[in-house]
Design a protein around this motif. Structure first.
Motif, short mmCIF file in Angstrom:
data_model
loop_
_atom_site.label_atom_id
_atom_site.label_comp_id
_atom_site.label_asym_id
_atom_site.label_seq_id
_atom_site.Cartn_x
_atom_site.Cartn_y
_atom_site.Cartn_z
N THR A 130 0.49 -1.43 0.25
CA THR A 130 0.05 0.11 -0.05
C THR A 130 1.33 1.25 0.13
OG1 THR A 130 -1.69 -1.59 1.14
CG2 THR A 130 -1.20 1.01 1.41
N ALA A 131 2.09 1.25 0.86
CA ALA A 131 3.02 2.69 0.93
C ALA A 131 3.40 2.82 -0.64
CB ALA A 131 3.36 2.11 2.01
N ALA A 132 4.18 1.76 -0.77
CA ALA A 132 4.46 1.61 -1.76
C ALA A 132 3.98 2.25 -3.21
CB ALA A 132 5.17 0.77 -2.52
N HIS A 133 2.77 1.77 -3.51
CA HIS A 133 1.79 1.85 -4.62
C HIS A 133 1.05 3.40 -4.24
CE1 HIS A 133 1.59 -1.87 -5.35
NE2 HIS A 133 2.19 -1.29 -6.83
N LEU A 134 1.34 3.97 -3.36
CA LEU A 134 0.67 5.32 -2.83
C LEU A 134 1.66 6.48 -3.26
CD1 LEU A 134 -1.44 7.24 -1.94
CD2 LEU A 134 -0.54 6.85 0.48
N ALA A 135 2.63 5.97 -2.88
CA ALA A 135 3.48 7.20 -3.05
C ALA A 135 4.32 6.97 -4.73
CB ALA A 135 5.31 6.34 -2.29
N GLN A 136 4.26 6.07 -4.87
CA GLN A 136 4.57 6.49 -6.57
C GLN A 136 3.05 6.82 -7.06
OE1 GLN A 136 4.72 1.87 -7.97
NE2 GLN A 136 7.43 2.25 -6.91
N TYR A 137 1.79 6.49 -6.87
CA TYR A 137 0.26 7.44 -7.54
C TYR A 137 0.93 8.39 -7.30
CZ TYR A 137 -3.82 8.39 -8.21
OH TYR A 137 -4.79 8.91 -9.18
N LEU A 138 1.29 9.40 -5.81
CA LEU A 138 1.24 10.30 -5.86
C LEU A 138 2.22 11.20 -6.74
CD1 LEU A 138 0.84 10.32 -2.34
CD2 LEU A 138 -0.77 11.51 -3.46
N ALA A 139 3.40 10.11 -7.44
CA ALA A 139 4.48 11.16 -7.88
C ALA A 139 4.19 11.31 -9.37
CB ALA A 139 5.15 10.23 -7.79
N LEU A 140 3.66 10.65 -9.68
CA LEU A 140 2.69 9.71 -11.11
C LEU A 140 2.17 10.88 -11.48
CD1 LEU A 140 2.47 6.22 -11.69
CD2 LEU A 140 3.70 8.24 -12.93
N ILE A 168 7.52 -10.37 -7.66
CA ILE A 168 8.87 -11.38 -7.23
C ILE A 168 9.56 -10.95 -8.21
CG2 ILE A 168 9.32 -13.63 -8.58
CD1 ILE A 168 5.98 -14.99 -8.41
N THR A 169 9.74 -9.77 -9.03
CA THR A 169 11.21 -9.52 -9.39
C THR A 169 11.21 -7.38 -9.26
OG1 THR A 169 8.93 -8.36 -11.45
CG2 THR A 169 11.02 -10.67 -11.29
N LYS A 170 10.40 -7.36 -7.84
CA LYS A 170 10.62 -6.00 -7.05
C LYS A 170 10.12 -5.45 -8.33
CE LYS A 170 14.99 -7.70 -4.31
NZ LYS A 170 15.89 -8.19 -4.02
N GLN A 171 8.95 -5.27 -8.36
CA GLN A 171 8.63 -4.15 -8.90
C GLN A 171 7.16 -3.82 -8.11
OE1 GLN A 171 8.82 -5.97 -13.28
NE2 GLN A 171 10.04 -4.22 -13.86
N SER A 172 6.24 -2.79 -8.75
CA SER A 172 5.52 -2.44 -8.64
C SER A 172 4.21 -2.63 -9.66
CB SER A 172 5.26 -1.28 -7.88
OG SER A 172 5.56 0.09 -8.78
N LEU A 173 3.16 -2.29 -9.79
CA LEU A 173 2.23 -2.86 -10.15
C LEU A 173 2.24 -1.83 -11.78
CD1 LEU A 173 -0.10 -4.81 -11.59
CD2 LEU A 173 -1.93 -3.23 -10.46
N TYR A 174 2.44 0.11 -11.22
CA TYR A 174 2.86 0.84 -12.02
C TYR A 174 3.93 0.71 -12.75
CZ TYR A 174 -0.22 3.11 -9.12
OH TYR A 174 -1.84 3.83 -8.75
N GLU A 175 5.31 -0.50 -12.62
CA GLU A 175 6.61 -0.45 -12.61
C GLU A 175 6.00 -1.15 -13.86
OE1 GLU A 175 10.09 0.16 -10.60
OE2 GLU A 175 8.22 -0.79 -9.36
N VAL A 176 5.46 -3.13 -13.67
CA VAL A 176 5.39 -3.85 -14.74
C VAL A 176 4.79 -3.49 -16.21
CG1 VAL A 176 6.33 -5.56 -13.01
CG2 VAL A 176 3.65 -4.47 -13.49
N GLU A 177 4.83 -3.90 -17.30
CA GLU A 177 4.47 -4.10 -18.45
C GLU A 177 2.86 -4.28 -18.54
OE1 GLU A 177 4.80 -1.91 -21.31
OE2 GLU A 177 7.38 -1.58 -20.75
N LYS A 178 2.04 -4.04 -18.80
CA LYS A 178 0.73 -4.53 -19.13
C LYS A 178 0.91 -6.23 -19.75
CE LYS A 178 -4.03 -3.32 -20.52
NZ LYS A 178 -4.12 -2.44 -21.29
N SER A 179 1.64 -6.17 -20.91
CA SER A 179 1.46 -7.61 -21.93
C SER A 179 2.19 -8.42 -20.74
CB SER A 179 2.25 -6.56 -23.51
OG SER A 179 3.94 -6.66 -22.19
N GLN A 180 2.84 -8.35 -19.59
CA GLN A 180 2.81 -9.34 -18.68
C GLN A 180 2.53 -10.24 -17.99
OE1 GLN A 180 6.48 -8.49 -16.32
NE2 GLN A 180 7.35 -7.28 -17.32
#
Length: 401
Positions: free
Chosen positions: A135-145, A358-370
Motif C-alpha cells: 500500500t505504501a509503495a503504490h501510494l507514494a508512486q501514484y502521488l508522484a505520477l 516477485i521481480t521487486k516491481q510495483s504494478l505501476y512499473e510492470v508492463e501490461k503485456s506481462q
C-alpha cells in the motif's frame, strides 16, 4: 526411560540462524545480480496515452491535439500511431498545461501552496501480511505520477519498501533514518540519507536492520536525567523533517508491524494515518488489540507533552476477495462500525500485484503485456481508485475541493 539428552538433536541456534541468514542473503545477491547488474539502476517503463490522460486529469484528445500542434514534450510513436510518454515527459506536460492553461481552469501541478503544510501519512498495522508495504509503495508512486513531490520513508527494519525500489540493505550498505534519529554525536541531517528513485518526484529514505537500534537506545536515553532528548523521543522524526519541509508535498511512512518507539515517533510526526486490514476475523481481532494498545500509549505521550494531531485517519481493506462470503461479512461488519473512517474503495487481492513483487516491481512499473489483460486492468482500477481517494483526503486537508 532414557532421560539423557539426545545429542543428535543438539545445535547452536544462534550459529544456525546466522548461517541461514547468510545463505539467503547470498542467494538474493545472485538473484539480484541476474535482474540488476551491479552498475545498473532501476528503470521505468513508458506510459500509454490513456494512462497519461488519467494521471493528468485531461482527455486523450487534448493530449493528442497538443502533440499535433507541436506543443509540450514529443512522445514516442509506434508505426501504428500509438503514443507513449516517459514519467519525466508526464511532468513536463503537466508543467506546460499549468503554464498555458486558463486561469479559471484547475491547476495541473498540485504542489503545496502558501499556507499548506507538508502532509505526513503513516501506514500502519500491527500484524504482518496486511498489505501495508504494498500500500505504501503504490501510494507514494501514484502521488508522484500525479505530480506531487513525495518522500517515502521505510521505517521497517525488514526493508521491503526499500527492496521494491531496487535497494537491498545487506548489499548496498545504505544508511537508514536511524542516522537522523540516533542520540549520539554521529547523528546526520535527513538530507544526507535521502535517495532518488526511478520515479521522478519520488525520493526515499531506505531502511536497514540498524533501525532496530532506535528501539534499544530510546528507553536508555529516556532514563538519562541529564538530557531531555530521550524523554522527548517522539519529536525526533518531526524535527528531522523540518530540514526538508520545502522540498516535499507529502511524506509516506511505512511503519514496522509492531507498536514500538519507531511507530510511535512516526505517528507523532503524522498528519494522517492509514491502517491496513485484511478482512478476516483473526486480522480484525489483532487490529482491535493494536488499537487498544495504541490508544493507551498515545495517552501517555499526550501526558508527556505531545499529541497526535491528525487531519484524518482511515481503515483500508486490503487483499479483498468480494466473492469470499466471510470476507464480505467482515467488510460489512467494519462498514457498520467505522462508516466514517473506512475508505470507500477496497484494495482487491490480485495475482498481478503479487507476481510483480516477485521481480521487486510495483504494478505501476510492470508492463501490461506481462499479464492477462483483464487481471491487470482489474488490479490497476482497484489500485487507482484507492490511491485517488487517499489523494483527495490529502487535498482536503489542505483546504482544496
Amino acid at each position: 526411560m532414557n532421560l539423557q539428552p539426545d545429542h543428535d538433536l543438539e545445535f547452536d541456534f544462534d550459529e544456525m540462524i546466522l548461517k541461514q541468514g547468510e545463505l539467503i542473503s547470498d542467494k538474493l545477491n545472485l538473484l539480484r545480480f541476474e535482474q540488476y547488474p551491479p552498475d545498473a539502476t532501476k528503470g521505468l517503463r513508458q506510459f500509454t496515452l490513456a494512462e497519461v490522460a488519467e494521471y493528468l486529469g485531461v482527455t486523450q484528445n487534448h493530449i493528442k491535439k497538443l502533440h499535433l500542434e507541436g506543443k509540450g514534450p514529443i512522445p514516442a510513436t509506434t508505426p501504428s500511431g500509438r503514443r507513449t510518454y516517459t514519467a519525466d515527459q508526464m511532468l513536463e506536460l503537466r508543467q506546460y498545461l499549468d503554464k498555458h492553461g486558463r486561469a479559471d481552469f484547475k491547476r495541473y501541478v498540485p504542489y503545496r501552496r502558501a499556507g499548506e503544510p507538508m502532509q505526513v501519512l503513516a501506514v500502519v498495522n500491527f500484524k504482518g501480511g496486511s498489505g501495508k508495504t504494498t500500500t505504501a509503495a503504490h501510494l507514494a508512486q501514484y502521488l508522484a505520477l500525479t505530480g506531487h513531490r513525495v518522500l517515502a520513508i521505510d521505517l521497517d527494519p525488514q526493508a521491503s519498501l526499500s527492496a521494491l525500489h531496487g535497494i537491498q540493505p545487506e548489499l548496498d550498505k545504505n544508511p537508514s533514518l536511524y542516522e537522523a534519529l540516533r542520540y549520539d554525536g554521529e547523528r546526520k541531517p535527513i538530507s544526507e540519507i535521502i535517495q532518488q528513485t526511478n520515479f521522478p518526484g519520488l525520493d526515499i529514505v531506505p531502511a536497514n536492520l540498524e533501525l532496530q537500534e532506535y528501539e534499544y537506545e530510546t528507553p536508555l536515553a529516556a532514563s538519562n536525567k541529564n538530557s531531555p532528548e530521550g524523554r522527548m523521543f517522539f519529536t525526533r522524526i518531526t524535527t528531522a523533517l523540518k530540514e526538508v519541509d520545502d522540498r516535499y508535498d507529502v511524506v509516506v511512512i511505512d511503519c514496522p508491524p509492531q507498536l514500538g518507539y519507531l511507530t510511535l515517533t512516526a505517528l507523532t510526526a503524522s498528519t494522517s494515518v492509514l491502517i491496513t486490514v485484511h478482512p478476516q476475523m483473526l486480522d480484525i481481532m489483532s487490529m482491535s488489540q493494536f488499537l487498544l494498545m495504541l490508544g493507551s500509549i498515545l495517552q501517555s505521550i499526550k501526558a508527556a507533552g505531545a499529541a497526535v494531531k491528525l487531519k484524518w485517519f482511515r481503515y483500508l481493506v486490503t487483499r479483498y476477495e468480494p466473492t469470499d462470503g466471510p470476507q464480505a461479512q467482515m467488510v460489512g461488519f467494519m462498514q457498520v462500525m467505522f462508516a466514517r473512517h473506512l475508505l470507500t474503495n477496497h484494495m482487491l487481492k490480485s495475482t498481478a500485484i503479487s507476481d510483480a513483487g516477485i521481480t521487486k516491481q510495483s504494478l505501476y512499473e510492470v508492463e501490461k503485456s506481462q499479464f492477462i489483460r483483464t487481471t491487470y486492468e482489474r488490479a490497476m482500477e482497484s489500485l487507482n481508485a484507492v490511491n485517488s481517494e487517499i489523494t483527495g483526503l490529502i487535498h482536503k486537508a489542505w483546504g482544496r475541493r
